[in-house]
Scaffold this active site. Sequence first.
Site, PDB file in Angstrom:
ATOM      1  N   ASN A  74      -2.373  -6.406   5.250  1.00  0.00           N
ATOM      2  CA  ASN A  74      -2.350  -7.413   4.191  1.00  0.00           C
ATOM      3  C   ASN A  74      -3.211  -8.612   4.557  1.00  0.00           C
ATOM      4  O   ASN A  74      -3.163  -9.096   5.687  1.00  0.00           O
ATOM      5  CB  ASN A  74      -0.920  -7.895   3.975  1.00  0.00           C
ATOM      6  CG  ASN A  74       0.070  -6.764   3.959  1.00  0.00           C
ATOM      7  OD1 ASN A  74       0.001  -5.894   3.099  1.00  0.00           O
ATOM      8  ND2 ASN A  74       0.957  -6.738   4.937  1.00  0.00           N
ATOM      9  N   GLU A  82      -5.758  -3.174  12.449  1.00  0.00           N
ATOM     10  CA  GLU A  82      -5.391  -3.969  11.269  1.00  0.00           C
ATOM     11  C   GLU A  82      -6.326  -5.167  11.128  1.00  0.00           C
ATOM     12  O   GLU A  82      -6.733  -5.521  10.024  1.00  0.00           O
ATOM     13  CB  GLU A  82      -3.937  -4.435  11.345  1.00  0.00           C
ATOM     14  CG  GLU A  82      -2.910  -3.319  11.551  1.00  0.00           C
ATOM     15  CD  GLU A  82      -3.050  -2.139  10.609  1.00  0.00           C
ATOM     16  OE1 GLU A  82      -3.536  -2.315   9.478  1.00  0.00           O
ATOM     17  OE2 GLU A  82      -2.691  -1.010  11.020  1.00  0.00           O
ATOM     18  N   GLU A 104       0.860  -1.177   0.000  1.00  0.00           N
ATOM     19  CA  GLU A 104       0.000   0.000   0.000  1.00  0.00           C
ATOM     20  C   GLU A 104       0.902   1.235   0.000  1.00  0.00           C
ATOM     21  O   GLU A 104       1.878   1.265   0.745  1.00  0.00           O
ATOM     22  CB  GLU A 104      -0.917   0.041   1.239  1.00  0.00           C
ATOM     23  CG  GLU A 104      -1.917   1.172   1.138  1.00  0.00           C
ATOM     24  CD  GLU A 104      -2.886   1.240   2.332  1.00  0.00           C
ATOM     25  OE1 GLU A 104      -2.723   0.474   3.300  1.00  0.00           O
ATOM     26  OE2 GLU A 104      -3.785   2.080   2.273  1.00  0.00           O
ATOM     27  N   ALA A 143       1.485  -0.169  10.870  1.00  0.00           N
ATOM     28  CA  ALA A 143       1.271  -1.558  10.491  1.00  0.00           C
ATOM     29  C   ALA A 143       0.446  -1.614   9.214  1.00  0.00           C
ATOM     30  O   ALA A 143      -0.081  -0.593   8.764  1.00  0.00           O
ATOM     31  CB  ALA A 143       0.540  -2.310  11.595  1.00  0.00           C
TER      32      ALA A 143
END
Length: 850
Positions: A258, A291, A122, A255
Amino acid sequence: MRDAAPQTIHLKDYTPFGFLVDKVALSFRLDPQATRVLSRIAFRPNPEAADRRFFLHGEGLKLIEARIDGEKINPEISETGLEAAVPERPFIWEAEVEIAPAANTALEGLYLSNGMYCTQCEAEGFRKITFYPDRPDVMAPFDVRIEGDQPVLLSNGNPGASGAGFAEWSDPWPKPSYLFALVAGDLVAHPDRFVTRSGREVALNVWVRPEDADKCAFAMESLKKAMRWDEEKYGREYDLDVFNIVAVDDFNMGAMENKGLNIFNASAVLASPETATDANFERIEGIIAHEYFHNWTGNRITCRDWFQLCLKEGLTVFRDSQFTADQRSAAVKRIRDVTLLRARQFREDAGPLAHPVRPESFVEINNFYTATVYEKGAELVGMLRRLVGDEAYARALDLYFTRHDGQAVTIEDWLKAFEDVTGRDLTQFKRWYSDAGTPRLRVSEDWQDGRYTLSFEQFTPPTPGQDEKPPRVIPIAVGLLGPNGDEVRRTQILEMTEEKQSFTFEGLAARPVPSILRDFSAPVILERESGNAERAFLLAHDTDPFNRWQAGRDLARAALLAMLRTGAAPDPAYLDAIRMLARDEALDPAFRALALDLPGEEELAQALFDAGEIPDPQAIWEALERFRQTRAEAMADLARALYDAHQVTAPFAPNAAQSGARSLANAALAMITRLDGGALARRQYDSADNMTLQLGAFSCLLRTDRAGAATRAFYDQWRDERLVIDKWFTMQIVNARPEDAAGRARELAAHPDFTLKTPNRFRAVFGALSANQAGFHHASGKGYALLADWLIRLDPLNPQTAARMCSAFETWRRLDPSRQKLIKAQLERMLAVPGLSRDMTEMLTRIRAA
Ligand code: PHE
Ligand code: ZN
């Protein structure tokens, strides 16, 4: 070769990609200098797209070979990608490229950190791994094969075959390339398991370097709490057989979410009582949750394009704040969030970098991971919830999840879910996404024959590229208190939609005291003439904890502004009120510690500037110092009593109760140190068995003549703990006197442990320098020159982190002509550097244009 003429990308130019991707198969042969990446991608024409140009992004890739349906081709390659002629039917694209992870210091794409391979894709990093339509609206399932001699080889999704020197992974959930991840290294797992509410068993792992194995337990507990919370509060379950978290030392951000393989800055995972403060624990818990929550808000439902970044970030920050509020104290969390919002986002919104929560154009998307997109974005979700109510919010979220699962969507889609559930027209609300700047809300009141009227007027100052701002809808939470302190009207939401609007309360026996903008119900600046008597009254009686805290803050702020303007002495009204609050044992110690915090230098500078005055950073620092000294003297006995009463005797636990006690004790210690020269701090330092107490004492000692000895002792004890050594760097600079800060930063940048390669370390020194406002803005200009020197050095290695730190200069137009001139010269100097990155160029150009 650096970037060619940077292009501006506009939201209005969005068009879908000409092809859909049915499957991606990647194969990696890892090598530090020459990693080979083979891709096999099944494309087919996108019936919804008009433009069939086959352009694949790719940067810094050495193309070895490319094929279409097995036929070798010779595509046109440019600095940004390649173009090829392709058939008007489904086809297979294959490419082999070579990349050099060891040479990648930008920490974007595939890179090496301490000998471990990891990725960061990203926003637009996948194009540094292979040729691909690297945009979030292209979603596909990925199969990955990794060949390497590292003991641990990880990628997204579920594990497949593995053996000596290889591992295969398969991610069934279509995802955009920015969620791709790969990790290979000598790692150990801290394992656990989680059973979802529908009975699916998930293997959980936190992967770290072997020497960090003892610092994973807290992150794992946080993860399990987050997984359960998302099931209970949002009905969202996890959707793979494994969930992996990896800690890396070199990472630009906190962080990354993914799919199934979150990659974390080590500072956002690793914790033990000895090495991490209570604040670190809370941050880790929040980031782990953040996350994890992205799995639904970001991954399953993603962004159509990067202009929609707040769609995932604003919502996910809102969700992680709710989570933290539930785990700890809602009041404390709200106060902390608003303090951060005001210090960072209001500052951004008031300066040259101001931009809408959904920007309309950018040069470098990495420059838009901002407080506005994240924190203001989260406030917008909170306002929506307030406007529609909790129950409709829950239904709107359910509709959003079912309607858009597997899609890449926009803010329009998000708002439509709310409109469809509530029947409400959100056209005016949408202005919050498109109009930059912080609204001012002016309040006046009227009392006649038992009728109490509150009149509001809203106004949003111009921001770059936006002059006129029509009125927005503002949810104003208001409660009323009677003269004896009882609440006579409970909190209600006044919905302001006009530029000027009045609300009347009937049937009151006496003129009430209003508590306005309870829980900080909208991200606005409240402008209200109110005296100290009323503030002290609210501080004593308000039932809304946020406004209670705010009343104390307003008292302190008025006192400080009076000191700055007239040289007045610290206001005794503040001292009386705060003494009362501090000793009120019915109040949460964490809340009392927050109430003892003073408005920061940023807040005071902006308040002066808003009133048409020129803030002097040195004078602000001196006023704060004098204020603290007077307060310490006025509270000497109380400080000692508070300190003694809030010693934690139970075994260390990083929970809200203990951390509240420690923060109040540390606040008391800071006062005591002003009077005892550091004797008690020294005792606390020597006996501390956790970092919260040790660091609290250390920062006190740094302001005494015991500083040298403490600095050496701290280093000797912690030289092998890199995250603690980051604190050691930071503390020395933030606690330095203004005239010493730049010099200390310069010395520390020459320390053998300093490195440009690790963003945490760079920020530990230079983030600390810009946080020391009076030091950074020292009239000599040495702070400016030093930061510019080091940003110039960092830029060729890591343009993202360098660019982000340019924001230290964003307030320059607020300052006096002499400081403005000094900063301008540094902006010009940086902009004149040959080959300056697109990232830095965009930031500096925007700042200079102020
Ligand atoms: N998407 C990440 C988050 O907010 C932040 C991030 C952005 C990390 C870009 C790395 C690069 O959770
Ligand atoms: Zn995020």
